[in-house]
Design an enzyme around this catalytic site. Structure first.
Site, PDB file in Angstrom:
ATOM      1  N   ASP A 172       0.838  -1.211   0.000  1.00  0.00           N
ATOM      2  CA  ASP A 172       0.000   0.000   0.000  1.00  0.00           C
ATOM      3  C   ASP A 172       0.869   1.256   0.000  1.00  0.00           C
ATOM      4  OD1 ASP A 172      -2.403  -1.309  -0.086  1.00  0.00           O
ATOM      5  OD2 ASP A 172      -2.675  -1.332   2.094  1.00  0.00           O
ATOM      6  N   GLY A 173       2.002   1.178   0.711  1.00  0.00           N
ATOM      7  CA  GLY A 173       2.926   2.318   0.751  1.00  0.00           C
ATOM      8  C   GLY A 173       3.421   2.672  -0.648  1.00  0.00           C
TER       9      GLY A 173
ATOM     10  N   ALA B 166      -6.141   2.971   7.877  1.00  0.00           N
ATOM     11  CA  ALA B 166      -4.700   3.113   8.131  1.00  0.00           C
ATOM     12  C   ALA B 166      -4.466   3.794   9.490  1.00  0.00           C
ATOM     13  CB  ALA B 166      -4.069   3.871   6.962  1.00  0.00           C
TER      14      ALA B 166
ATOM     15  N   ASN C 173      -5.695   6.350  10.898  1.00  0.00           N
ATOM     16  CA  ASN C 173      -6.961   6.675  11.560  1.00  0.00           C
ATOM     17  C   ASN C 173      -7.478   5.519  12.412  1.00  0.00           C
ATOM     18  OD1 ASN C 173      -9.784   8.037  11.685  1.00  0.00           O
ATOM     19  ND2 ASN C 173     -10.195   6.090  10.663  1.00  0.00           N
TER      20      ASN C 173
ATOM     21  N   GLU D 254      -4.420  10.203   4.167  1.00  0.00           N
ATOM     22  CA  GLU D 254      -4.731  11.195   5.202  1.00  0.00           C
ATOM     23  C   GLU D 254      -3.726  12.340   5.197  1.00  0.00           C
ATOM     24  OE1 GLU D 254      -1.703   9.168   6.082  1.00  0.00           O
ATOM     25  OE2 GLU D 254      -3.200   7.930   7.034  1.00  0.00           O
TER      26      GLU D 254
END
Ligand code: NAP
Length: 266
Positions: free
Chosen positions: A51-52, A164, A166, A124
């Site tokens: 995902d990064g 993530a 959050n 985010e």
């Protein structure tokens, strides 16, 4: 999709990844895709990693609106943005060569710092005290002074980012079919002088959020746009709202957001 077959790979440059990309390129070329070295010539951008890597691929290629993004995972599992696995590339080719590709659109947040620079976030925006002291900011929703925050900081996440950072601070997981931003606190101080809501809250796409940072010596908060640090100091105001720009990915069968959440967390 015939005229949209220029594929660009975004990946780390180590030997193992280079080898994986070479296999992936051969397969894609066999199915009539052209591999391009310049992302601006692409209409399909494939990140290879996790995902990064997907977050970086989207950011480094400028949140392209005329491109489809696809994430290929190199770890043992598919993840939130990685719908495909490096050991099963035929499913990616199959999805990309379908006559009618269904597209999933992920909302993004637009962040403006001091009414000047403007950025997009897919996961985010985070803001945290850069020193041991807490830092103070006034939080406005539209024109309403909502609260005076004192603490470590805040995370303002998109729906796809809700799983993530959050989520690690107790925020809710939000369906990306809703275009909204979630505000979550990082260690707020609550006493007779400072009072915050104390829970996460979700703002509709009609709302605007403004953070006014008190200039009391803690003027170098650490700000993050997804997995990239924002190098701006002496920040006074940060304005956030939902952007009309989205990140487009391929919609697959049996791979809804909630299926991804289930496979990642349950
Ligand atoms: P990282 O610190 O190396 O890894 C963060 C982890 O979060 C990785 O396992 C990553 O997955 C996963 N992740 C990223 N986006 C996700 C999403 N939307 N839903 C579920 N999991 C997600 O940093 P990174 O890999 O570059 O990712 C950047 C993200 O890390 C930031 O955007 C932020 O959300 C998150 N983060 C979390 C914390 C925390 O939870 N305390 C602190 C700082 C940052 P992969 O392994 O597939 O890459």
């Amino acid at each position: 999709m015939d005229n949209r077959r220029n594929m660009y790979f975004y990946a780390r440059k180590d030997d193992q990844t280079k080898e994986q990309i070479s296999t992936l390129s051969d397969l894609a070329e066999r199915y009539g895709f052209t591999i391009v070295r310049d992302s601006s010539a692409a209409n399909i951008i494939v990140s290879v990693g996790g995902d990064g890597a997907f977050l970086q691929a989207v950011r480094k290629t400028g949140f392209r609106q005329d491109c489809l993004y696809a994430g290929v995972s190199t770890s043992g599992r598919r993840s939130l943005y990685c719908d495909f696995h490096i050991d099963d590339l035929s499913s990616m080719i199959e999805a990309m060569t379908k006559e009618k590709i269904e597209v999933r659109r992920f909302p993004t947040i637009q962040v403006s710092v001091d009414n000047e620079a403007s950025f997009l976030c897919l996961n985010e925006f985070s803001i945290r005290s850069g020193i041991i002291k807490t830092f103070v900011m006034d939080v406005y929703i539209d024109e309403l002074h909502f609260e005076a925050f004192r603490g470590d900081g805040m995370i303002i996440s998109t729906p796809t980012g809700s799983t993530a950072y959050n989520k690690s601070v107790g925020g809710a997981v939000v369906d990306p079919m809703l275009s909204c931003m979630q505000v979550s606190e990082l260690a707020s101080l609550n006493n007779n002088r400072f009072r915050t809501l104390g829970s996460s809250f979700i703002l509709s796409e009609e709302r605007k959020l403004r953070l006014e940072i008190t200039q009391d010596g803690n003027d170098y908060p650490v700000m993050g746009l997804d997995n990239e640090a924002l190098g701006v100091s002496h920040v006074k105001t940060v304005d956030l709202m939902m952007s009309d720009q989205v990140v487009k990915t391929v919609k697959l069968k049996d791979n809804s957001f909630w299926e991804k959440v289930k496979r990642s967390f349950l």
